[in-house]
Design a protein around this motif. Structure first.
Motif, PDB file in Angstrom:
ATOM      1  N   TRP A  18       0.689  -1.101  -0.016  1.00 53.31           N
ATOM      2  CA  TRP A  18       0.061   0.076   0.006  1.00 53.31           C
ATOM      3  C   TRP A  18       0.986   1.252   0.122  1.00 53.31           C
ATOM      4  O   TRP A  18       0.506   2.196  -0.697  1.00 53.31           O
ATOM      5  N   ASP A  20       4.069   1.362  -1.269  1.00 49.87           N
ATOM      6  CA  ASP A  20       4.701   1.488  -2.326  1.00 49.87           C
ATOM      7  C   ASP A  20       3.931   1.811  -3.595  1.00 49.87           C
ATOM      8  O   ASP A  20       4.381   2.668  -4.231  1.00 49.87           O
ATOM      9  N   HIS A  21       2.752   1.415  -3.495  1.00 47.28           N
ATOM     10  CA  HIS A  21       2.052   1.598  -4.762  1.00 47.28           C
ATOM     11  C   HIS A  21       0.493   2.111  -4.540  1.00 47.28           C
ATOM     12  O   HIS A  21      -0.422   2.363  -5.642  1.00 47.28           O
ATOM     13  N   GLY A  22       0.136   2.324  -3.226  1.00 48.62           N
ATOM     14  CA  GLY A  22      -1.256   2.735  -3.002  1.00 48.62           C
ATOM     15  C   GLY A  22      -2.440   1.806  -3.376  1.00 48.62           C
ATOM     16  O   GLY A  22      -3.567   2.154  -3.371  1.00 48.62           O
ATOM     17  N   ARG A 137       1.380  15.035   0.919  1.00 47.01           N
ATOM     18  CA  ARG A 137       1.710  14.328  -0.518  1.00 47.01           C
ATOM     19  C   ARG A 137       0.881  14.190  -1.122  1.00 47.01           C
ATOM     20  O   ARG A 137      -0.496  13.805  -0.912  1.00 47.01           O
ATOM     21  N   TRP A 139       0.253  11.168  -3.125  1.00 43.71           N
ATOM     22  CA  TRP A 139      -0.085   9.984  -2.441  1.00 43.71           C
ATOM     23  C   TRP A 139      -1.292  10.137  -1.704  1.00 43.71           C
ATOM     24  O   TRP A 139      -2.162   9.427  -1.774  1.00 43.71           O
ATOM     25  N   GLN A 142      -4.503  11.234  -2.508  1.00 44.33           N
ATOM     26  CA  GLN A 142      -5.178  10.104  -3.562  1.00 44.33           C
ATOM     27  C   GLN A 142      -5.959   9.131  -2.695  1.00 44.33           C
ATOM     28  O   GLN A 142      -7.010   8.665  -2.916  1.00 44.33           O
ATOM     29  N   VAL A 143      -5.423   8.585  -1.586  1.00 42.11           N
ATOM     30  CA  VAL A 143      -5.640   7.386  -0.841  1.00 42.11           C
ATOM     31  C   VAL A 143      -6.916   7.944   0.070  1.00 42.11           C
ATOM     32  O   VAL A 143      -7.262   7.003   0.867  1.00 42.11           O
TER      33      VAL A 143
END
Length: 359
Positions: A18, A20-22, A137, A139, A142-143
């Motif tokens: 999660w 590393d790549h979401g 961030r 990232w 986005q999550v």
């Protein structure tokens, strides 16, 4: 409640893809990782502590989302914000930013205009959040909707609006968290909420009231997934990481054992050892001059570590005398600070591994 090393390893294994790549890992892949170690991932998963009940969703909470046995190998397994208490890297990149975003949502709701003949809808938009909190961030932004959907005390609904943008309704549910200032505050309040819900939905069913905390057993000081990344990068860069890795392993051993003097000396040794990777001669220059990836947050961590050097000096250089000097585990800097520094260092090392100018 104490967590075993196997339970901590399971949380790390779920967190790593999660971060590393979401994307949350499929359970079959987590199972395979533990199969190769001769361990039963399902048994470890279902041994994790929870408060409340397994169902309904809002009446239970733990380090992961609940999954009924047997877990389907094609199901994704997810952590909650509570995992930030025991996985330092999750706390750094998701837990603490989540609390910042929650505080912003509370501010949005409490500052809404007053109308007496209609109820205004308060919307949190990804672009506006990034503007209001520029240190977040991309990232994490986005999550965030996925995280909000899986926290039982927060009731929000929303949608994607295209190009990765999203919007989320902010409801009155966020007011339950008005006093929250930290990840610990948030998890404690969420546990209170789900325990109350458990009593309402299933008053005849015994309710687990064991707090979701790390317990007296300490997690390793240097995050194990981060340490593994450093070990893997050591083979790809011309920087010699042997001493750094040994210092980190010894620091973890002494932190779990509760040896504050050894921990303080080892943290100081790490700070003195790493500046050349940052292109600096000493740690004070790292803290003041390095352009950290997360400029404000990581620089704050670096400065706090610089402040700690006086405590480490006291540990190593104060001569014996008639008074009794006392240094305890609480005098050590929070693990998230050194983990942030080492994560930044890892980014530099990975870049240098592909650069012909590596030392």
């Amino acid at each position: 409640m104490q967590l075993t090393q196997d339970q901590r390893s399971l949380l790390d294994a779920i967190a790593h893809p999660w971060l590393d790549h979401g994307e949350w890992p499929l359970w079959a892949n987590v199972q395979h990782y533990f199969d190769m170690r001769g361990q039963d991932a399902d048994a470890i998963f279902h041994s994790l502590p929870r408060v409340g009940t397994q169902t309904p969703f809002g009446a239970g909470y733990g380090f992961t989302l609940p999954m009924r046995a047997p877990i389907d190998g094609k199901d994704q397994v997810r952590l909650t914000v509570a995992a930030s208490l025991v996985v330092p890297q999750v706390r750094m990149v998701a837990g603490e930013p989540f609390v910042q975003a929650l505080r912003h949502m509370i501010d949005l709701y409490t500052s809404r205009p007053m109308h007496f003949n209609e109820v205004p809808t308060i919307i949190l938009r990804s672009g506006e959040l990034q503007t209001a909190l520029p240190n977040l961030r991309p990232w994490f932004v986005q999550v965030l909707p996925d995280m909000l959907s899986n926290e039982p005390g927060i009731n929000t609904g929303g949608s994607q609006t295209g190009d990765g943008a999203w919007e989320r309704e902010v409801t009155r549910s966020v007011l339950q968290f008005r006093t929250v200032q930290s990840v610990e505050d948030y998890v404690q309040k969420t546990c209170e909420i789900v325990l109350a819900a458990a009593a309402q939905y299933a008053p005849a069913v015994p309710v687990v009231e064991e707090p979701v905390t790390a317990g007296p057993e300490r997690a390793p000081y240097v995050n194990l997934a981060l340490l593994k990344d450093l070990e893997e990068t050591a083979a790809k860069t011309t920087w010699k990481l042997h001493k750094l890795l040994d210092l980190c392993r010894e620091l973890n051993d002494n932190y779990v054992a509760g040896n504050p003097y050894a921990c303080a000396a080892l943290i100081r040794a790490v700070l003195d050892h790493v500046p050349p990777v940052f292109g600096q001669k000493g740690y004070a220059s790292v803290a003041s001059q390095h352009p950290f990836t997360m400029q404000k947050t990581d620089k704050d961590h670096a400065k706090k570590l610089l402040d700690f050097k006086s405590v480490a000096d006291d540990v190593m250089h104060r001569p014996i005398g008639p008074s009794v000097p006392v240094i305890g585990m609480g005098d050590l800097p929070e693990p998230v600070r050194l983990n942030a520094l080492l994560q930044e260092m890892l980014t530099i090392l990975r870049a240098s591994a592909t650069s012909p100018a590596s030392p």
